[in-house]
Structure formats: structure tokens, C-alpha cells
Design a protein around this motif. Structure first.
Motif, PDB file in Angstrom:
ATOM      1  N   ASP A  71      -0.530   0.785  -5.012  1.00 43.95           N
ATOM      2  CA  ASP A  71       0.314   1.831  -5.582  1.00 43.95           C
ATOM      3  C   ASP A  71      -0.093   3.167  -4.961  1.00 43.95           C
ATOM      4  O   ASP A  71      -0.763   3.190  -3.919  1.00 43.95           O
ATOM      5  CB  ASP A  71       0.252   1.847  -7.117  1.00 43.95           C
ATOM      6  N   ALA A  72       0.278   4.268  -5.578  1.00 45.89           N
ATOM      7  CA  ALA A  72       0.033   5.588  -4.988  1.00 45.89           C
ATOM      8  C   ALA A  72      -1.446   5.897  -4.810  1.00 45.89           C
ATOM      9  O   ALA A  72      -1.802   6.766  -3.998  1.00 45.89           O
ATOM     10  CB  ALA A  72       0.692   6.670  -5.849  1.00 45.89           C
ATOM     11  N   ASP A  73      -2.326   5.210  -5.541  1.00 47.10           N
ATOM     12  CA  ASP A  73      -3.767   5.471  -5.443  1.00 47.10           C
ATOM     13  C   ASP A  73      -4.475   4.592  -4.419  1.00 47.10           C
ATOM     14  O   ASP A  73      -5.672   4.780  -4.176  1.00 47.10           O
ATOM     15  CB  ASP A  73      -4.433   5.284  -6.808  1.00 47.10           C
ATOM     16  N   GLY A  74      -3.784   3.612  -3.833  1.00 47.21           N
ATOM     17  CA  GLY A  74      -4.427   2.763  -2.828  1.00 47.21           C
ATOM     18  C   GLY A  74      -4.181   1.294  -3.077  1.00 47.21           C
ATOM     19  O   GLY A  74      -3.182   0.910  -3.693  1.00 47.21           O
ATOM     20  N   VAL A  75      -5.128   0.467  -2.606  1.00 48.38           N
ATOM     21  CA  VAL A  75      -4.969  -0.991  -2.649  1.00 48.38           C
ATOM     22  C   VAL A  75      -6.204  -1.636  -3.271  1.00 48.38           C
ATOM     23  O   VAL A  75      -7.336  -1.259  -2.969  1.00 48.38           O
ATOM     24  CB  VAL A  75      -4.751  -1.576  -1.238  1.00 48.38           C
ATOM     25  N   ILE A  76      -5.949  -2.617  -4.116  1.00 49.32           N
ATOM     26  CA  ILE A  76      -6.980  -3.438  -4.745  1.00 49.32           C
ATOM     27  C   ILE A  76      -6.813  -4.884  -4.271  1.00 49.32           C
ATOM     28  O   ILE A  76      -5.693  -5.406  -4.218  1.00 49.32           O
ATOM     29  CB  ILE A  76      -6.848  -3.401  -6.282  1.00 49.32           C
ATOM     30  N   ALA A  77      -7.926  -5.530  -3.931  1.00 47.46           N
ATOM     31  CA  ALA A  77      -7.937  -6.956  -3.615  1.00 47.46           C
ATOM     32  C   ALA A  77      -8.656  -7.695  -4.734  1.00 47.46           C
ATOM     33  O   ALA A  77      -9.805  -7.375  -5.052  1.00 47.46           O
ATOM     34  CB  ALA A  77      -8.638  -7.206  -2.280  1.00 47.46           C
ATOM     35  N   ILE A  78      -7.987  -8.668  -5.322  1.00 41.86           N
ATOM     36  CA  ILE A  78      -8.552  -9.438  -6.435  1.00 41.86           C
ATOM     37  C   ILE A  78      -8.855 -10.848  -5.939  1.00 41.86           C
ATOM     38  O   ILE A  78      -7.927 -11.619  -5.642  1.00 41.86           O
ATOM     39  CB  ILE A  78      -7.580  -9.505  -7.624  1.00 41.86           C
ATOM     40  N   PRO A  79     -10.129 -11.222  -5.819  1.00 44.72           N
ATOM     41  CA  PRO A  79     -10.462 -12.571  -5.335  1.00 44.72           C
ATOM     42  C   PRO A  79      -9.871 -13.649  -6.239  1.00 44.72           C
ATOM     43  O   PRO A  79      -9.938 -13.547  -7.462  1.00 44.72           O
ATOM     44  CB  PRO A  79     -11.999 -12.592  -5.382  1.00 44.72           C
ATOM     45  N   ARG A  80      -9.311 -14.676  -5.623  1.00 47.17           N
ATOM     46  CA  ARG A  80      -8.658 -15.725  -6.400  1.00 47.17           C
ATOM     47  C   ARG A  80      -9.604 -16.344  -7.436  1.00 47.17           C
ATOM     48  O   ARG A  80      -9.195 -16.615  -8.575  1.00 47.17           O
ATOM     49  CB  ARG A  80      -8.129 -16.823  -5.465  1.00 47.17           C
ATOM     50  N   GLU A  81     -10.876 -16.544  -7.057  1.00 42.96           N
ATOM     51  CA  GLU A  81     -11.784 -17.222  -7.980  1.00 42.96           C
ATOM     52  C   GLU A  81     -12.147 -16.382  -9.193  1.00 42.96           C
ATOM     53  O   GLU A  81     -12.689 -16.887 -10.169  1.00 42.96           O
ATOM     54  CB  GLU A  81     -13.056 -17.670  -7.250  1.00 42.96           C
ATOM     55  N   HIS A  82     -11.845 -15.072  -9.133  1.00 39.41           N
ATOM     56  CA  HIS A  82     -12.169 -14.180 -10.252  1.00 39.41           C
ATOM     57  C   HIS A  82     -10.934 -13.558 -10.894  1.00 39.41           C
ATOM     58  O   HIS A  82     -11.065 -12.694 -11.760  1.00 39.41           O
ATOM     59  CB  HIS A  82     -13.100 -13.058  -9.780  1.00 39.41           C
TER      60      HIS A  82
END
Length: 240
Positions: free
Chosen positions: A184-195
């Protein structure tokens, strides 16, 4: 029951498992899409997971994306140089194209042809550890691109594809194929599948607590009292 009946039952069971997995995959992408990156960042901190993609920004503050990663890694071009990649038709609709060019800002790995095809194919967006060009078209189409910056110089004969669908690095965050990407406007988050279940559960709890604090303050409660009541200062604290 005959052997053929048993085989058919096993096939049906496998198809049911696949459908359930797909529903869970889609449900968690939808959950992530309803949360902002700041809330997800706090949830990652609470769980001790590094998933904030440093310095990766939207080319427009209106851009939003949520989807599962389809990854590609670049390296310096050989002599003779390899291709920059004709991979776009292999990326499934709804996926996020995740390109790791090692953070290089002197050669692009994405331009208007890729933007047009990705938009037409229904991809969720593109995230680049590096730069893109031809920004005008992504702005016109509303196709979400997140990158370190944009500049016009081509990557042709400067970089080449090393591998697809392997773990990559995006702004110091490890991204594996199938991980959830939220931008979104603040950037990017990556969420690991296992978590992802734990991250999404924590983020939703943080979101609800912050909404409760806002509502309490609208009703006249002091902010310090509302924060204390809803344990604001513990929301991002690991293990609390």
C-alpha cells in the motif's frame, strides 16, 4: 468395493484437499488485503519475523496489492548475455510478480510491455528489488508496481535471468514462492507462508484494538487511558 472404486475415491479425496487448500490460500490473501502494511508490520515485529521490504515503494500512493509471490532472480549479464526473460505468460492470474535484481538502480527489469500484459492477465501487481521504467502506463492502467525507484535505462545486455520460483531477497526480506505480498502507500510486507496464520491473527487483533482505542477517544476517553485499557503499548511487543 473394487480396486477401481478405491482409486476413484482416493482421487476425489485428493481433489477435495486441493480445493480446501485453495480456499485457505484465497481466504488468507483476502484477510491480508483488508489490513494495512503498518498493522502487518507490527504483527511481524510481535512475532519476531522480518518481512518489511526496506525502501520498496509504490509508484503511486493509490496503488494497493495483495497476492501470492511468483519469484524471479536476476544477475549480471554474461558474455554473450542471457535474456531478461519472457516469463510473464507463465505467471498465474492473481499472483504478484516478485523480481530480485539485487537492488540495482542503474538498469531496469520492468517496462510498459510487461505492465500491459500483466494488467490484461489479471496479475495482482509487481514488486521489484530494483527499478522499473515506463511508469506512465502503470499509472494510466492502475496496475500496482512497487520498486526502489524508476529510471529509463534498459536492463538488456546488463542483467539476465538466473532462476524463477526460488527464494529471493526484496529489501532485506526473504520472499519464497507462495508467500503473501501486501502493498500500500507505506510500502510492501512479505508474509512467510509457514507463519501466515499467526501473522494474520496477530494483525487482526492489533487492528481491532486500535479501532477500539479510536472509538473510545471519540466517546470522550483520554488517549492515555484508552491506550492503557486496550494494552496499546503491548500490541507490537514480542511475546506479550
Amino acid at each position: 468395493m473394487t480396486a477401481n472404486d478405491k482409486r476413484n475415491d482416493n482421487r476425489n479425496d485428493n481433489r477435495n484437499v486441493e480445493r480446501d487448500d485453495n480456499r485457505d490460500d484465497n481466504r488468507n490473501v483476502e484477510r491480508a488485503g483488508k489490513l494495512d502494511t503498518a498493522t502487518l508490520s507490527d504483527a511481524l515485529d510481535k512475532l519476531g519475523i522480518n518481512g518489511q521490504c526496506y525502501r520498496i515503494k509504490a509508484r503511486s500512493t493509490d496503488f494497493r496489492l495483495a497476492g501470492r509471490a511468483w519469484t524471479l532472480k536476476y544477475g549480471p549479464a554474461a558474455n554473450p548475455p542471457g535474456t531478461v526473460g519472457d516469463y510473464i505468460d507463465d505467471v498465474p492470474p492473481g499472483a504478484v510478480v516478485v523480481l530480485d535484481n539485487g537492488g540495482r538502480e542503474d538498469a531496469t527489469v520492468w517496462g510498459d510491455i510487461l505492465t500491459e500484459i500483466a494488467h490484461r492477465r489479471g496479475l495482482a501487481g509487481t514488486v521489484i528489488n530494483g527499478i522499473c521504467r515506463d511508469v506512465a502506463l502503470c499509472l494510466k492502467l492502475g496496475y500496482p508496481i512497487f520498486s526502489r525507484d524508476h529510471w529509463m535505462r534498459t536492463g538488456k545486455d546488463r542483467v539476465q535471468v538466473e532462476a524463477t520460483n526460488i527464494p529471493v531477497n526484496i529489501g532485506d526480506a526473504r520472499v519464497q514462492p507462495g508467500d503473501i505480498l501486501r502493498g500500500d502507500a507505506d510500502g510492501v510486507i512479505a508474509i512467510p507462508r509457514e507463519h501466515e496464520e499467526a501473522v494474520l491473527d496477530a494483525a487482526e487483533a492489533i487492528h481491532h484494538a486500535e479501532e477500539a482505542i479510536r472509538e473510545a477517544c471519540r466517546d470522550g476517553m483520554r488517549l492515555d487511558e484508552a491506550r492503557k485499557q486496550f494494552k496499546y503499548h503491548q500490541l507490537q511487543t514480542r511475546g506479550k
